[in-house]
Design an enzyme around this catalytic site. Structure first.
Site, mmCIF file in Angstrom:
data_model
loop_
_atom_site.group_PDB
_atom_site.id
_atom_site.type_symbol
_atom_site.label_atom_id
_atom_site.label_comp_id
_atom_site.label_asym_id
_atom_site.label_seq_id
_atom_site.Cartn_x
_atom_site.Cartn_y
_atom_site.Cartn_z
ATOM 1 N N SER A 136 4.378 -5.157 5.460
ATOM 2 C CA SER A 136 5.802 -4.892 5.245
ATOM 3 C C SER A 136 6.540 -5.199 6.544
ATOM 4 C CB SER A 136 5.999 -3.412 4.889
ATOM 5 O OG SER A 136 7.349 -3.030 5.058
ATOM 6 N N TYR A 149 4.507 5.697 5.998
ATOM 7 C CA TYR A 149 4.396 4.349 5.416
ATOM 8 C C TYR A 149 4.369 3.276 6.513
ATOM 9 C CZ TYR A 149 5.517 0.282 2.510
ATOM 10 O OH TYR A 149 5.492 -0.951 1.880
HETATM 11 P P1 NDP Z 1 4.360 -0.996 -7.201
HETATM 12 O O1 NDP Z 1 4.377 0.476 -7.085
HETATM 13 O O2 NDP Z 1 5.317 -1.668 -8.115
HETATM 14 O O3 NDP Z 1 2.883 -1.491 -7.572
HETATM 15 C C1 NDP Z 1 1.782 -1.023 -6.837
HETATM 16 C C2 NDP Z 1 0.530 -1.293 -7.607
HETATM 17 O O4 NDP Z 1 -0.581 -0.750 -6.840
HETATM 18 C C3 NDP Z 1 0.518 -0.579 -8.965
HETATM 19 O O5 NDP Z 1 -0.096 -1.382 -9.936
HETATM 20 C C4 NDP Z 1 -0.316 0.675 -8.664
HETATM 21 O O6 NDP Z 1 -0.955 1.208 -9.805
HETATM 22 C C5 NDP Z 1 -1.344 0.116 -7.688
HETATM 23 N N1 NDP Z 1 -1.990 1.201 -6.964
HETATM 24 C C6 NDP Z 1 -1.399 2.153 -6.210
HETATM 25 N N2 NDP Z 1 -2.305 3.060 -5.807
HETATM 26 C C7 NDP Z 1 -3.494 2.672 -6.320
HETATM 27 C C8 NDP Z 1 -4.795 3.202 -6.286
HETATM 28 N N3 NDP Z 1 -5.075 4.352 -5.643
HETATM 29 N N4 NDP Z 1 -5.785 2.542 -6.913
HETATM 30 C C9 NDP Z 1 -5.533 1.410 -7.598
HETATM 31 N N5 NDP Z 1 -4.305 0.852 -7.685
HETATM 32 C C10 NDP Z 1 -3.297 1.488 -7.067
HETATM 33 O O7 NDP Z 1 4.550 -1.536 -5.694
HETATM 34 P P2 NDP Z 1 5.070 -2.939 -5.119
HETATM 35 O O8 NDP Z 1 4.711 -4.032 -6.031
HETATM 36 O O9 NDP Z 1 6.457 -2.769 -4.680
HETATM 37 O O10 NDP Z 1 4.187 -3.024 -3.784
HETATM 38 C C11 NDP Z 1 3.072 -3.903 -3.649
HETATM 39 C C12 NDP Z 1 2.755 -4.005 -2.166
HETATM 40 O O11 NDP Z 1 3.866 -4.563 -1.475
HETATM 41 C C13 NDP Z 1 2.458 -2.668 -1.500
HETATM 42 O O12 NDP Z 1 1.413 -2.826 -0.568
HETATM 43 C C14 NDP Z 1 3.753 -2.349 -0.793
HETATM 44 O O13 NDP Z 1 3.562 -1.494 0.305
HETATM 45 C C15 NDP Z 1 4.194 -3.742 -0.379
HETATM 46 N N6 NDP Z 1 5.613 -3.877 -0.084
HETATM 47 C C16 NDP Z 1 6.543 -3.580 -1.044
HETATM 48 C C17 NDP Z 1 7.876 -3.732 -0.741
HETATM 49 C C18 NDP Z 1 8.948 -3.403 -1.724
HETATM 50 O O14 NDP Z 1 10.117 -3.313 -1.305
HETATM 51 N N7 NDP Z 1 8.647 -3.227 -3.006
HETATM 52 C C19 NDP Z 1 8.338 -4.208 0.577
HETATM 53 C C20 NDP Z 1 7.254 -4.494 1.488
HETATM 54 C C21 NDP Z 1 5.959 -4.336 1.158
HETATM 55 P P3 NDP Z 1 -0.376 2.588 -10.477
HETATM 56 O O15 NDP Z 1 1.051 2.320 -10.788
HETATM 57 O O16 NDP Z 1 -1.241 2.729 -11.659
HETATM 58 O O17 NDP Z 1 -0.552 3.647 -9.445
#
Ligand code: NDP
Length: 241
Positions: A136, A149
């Site tokens: 990020s 975070y």
């Molecule tokens: P979302 O919450 O939309 O999606 C995250 C995904 O990760 C979901 O499918 C979730 O599943 C899964 N996940 C979370 N915890 C677990 C776990 N313990 N085991 C298995 N799967 C898990 O997030 P984003 O798409 O926004 O984020 C994706 C990445 O991008 C992350 O690393 C985030 O930090 C990074 N990011 C996001 C930004 C943003 O503004 N959105 C900006 C910068 C970085 P479930 O829903 O079932 O928990």
């Protein structure tokens, strides 16, 4: 065609929703066989309905041993995207141990766990590979209520460099993609908390999921064959400050 991933086997974590789901779908379009790991079965089922030849894995990355066991079963992987992530917005002073554990389990320790299993297989096969960690822009800067975070993402950036150093001699490249704010399940409704980011973004907008996906596919493909240990900002120029 340049940027194609035909014949490759790819694992994407957090592929049920948001950015990870779109990464998995695009990599499949590029010709790779996909293993999509997440923890909500309905998300995995709907992904499978959209992309029938995708392999789905229901794994909670907070469970170290089960994750290792399940990831070990899938055999050789050429391309790994450590995308799964969780967030929290709490003042530094009030962030409880449970939240710190949850964020470090998913955002940091799971990257160690999954990458160790996959990289070991890559080394044994001797054909190299590419690993992309989703970090990020907050890995490098301070924001209110983001100490847990941001510190996990700082750890991801430096883990990326250390992995690149140790795995490079095996022709395994390791990079991170560092997006600015993207409206996803994780962030929707929080736009009002990051308007100052938008004001300081030369391109004048937040990132879209496809902007992040494009950067990931570039780093996975041979188009980036001499790039390793890099943290690639996808932030419309925000990081120039
Ligand atoms: P979302 O919450 O939309 O999606 C995250 C995904 O990760 C979901 O499918 C979730 O599943 C899964 N996940 C979370 N915890 C677990 C776990 N313990 N085991 C298995 N799967 C898990 O997030 P984003 O798409 O926004 O984020 C994706 C990445 O991008 C992350 O690393 C985030 O930090 C990074 N990011 C996001 C930004 C943003 O503004 N959105 C900006 C910068 C970085 P479930 O829903 O079932 O928990």
């Amino acid at each position: 065609m340049e940027g194609r991933l035909d014949g490759k086997r790819a694992l994407v974590t957090g592929a049920g929703k948001g950015i990870g789901r779109e990464i998995a779908k695009r990599i499949a379009e590029c010709g790779a066989e996909i293993f999509a790991l997440s923890r909500t079965q309905e998300d995995l089922d709907s992904l499978k309905a959209e992309v029938p030849n995708i392999n789905i894995m229901n794994v909670d990355l907070q469970d170290w041993d089960k994750t290792r066991e399940e990831v070990s079963k899938i055999g050789h992987i050429d391309l790994l995207v450590n995308n799964a992530g969780v967030g929290c917005r709490l003042p530094f002073i009030d962030t409880p141990k449970e939240e710190i554990d949850r964020l470090y389990d998913v955002n940091v320790k799971a990257v160690f766990n999954v990458s160790q299993v996959i990289a070991k297989r890559m080394i044994e096969k001797g054909e190299g590979g590419s690993i992309v960690n989703i970090s990020s822009i907050w890995s490098r800067t301070a924001h209110p209520d983001a100490s847990a975070y941001s510190s996990t993402k700082g750890a991801v950036d430096n883990m990326t460099r250390c992995m690149a150093l140790e795995l490079g001699p095996h022709n395994i490249r390791v990079n991170s993609v560092n997006p600015t704010f993207v409206i996803t399940n994780m962030t929707k409704g929080q736009e009002h908390t990051v308007t100052s980011l938008l004001e300081r973004t030369p391109m004048g907008r937040f990132a879209e999921t496809k902007d992040v996906v494009n950067a990931v596919v570039f780093l996975l493909s041979d188009q980036s064959c001499m790039i390793s240990g890099e943290s690639l900002r996808v932030d419309g120029g925000l990081g120039v400050y």
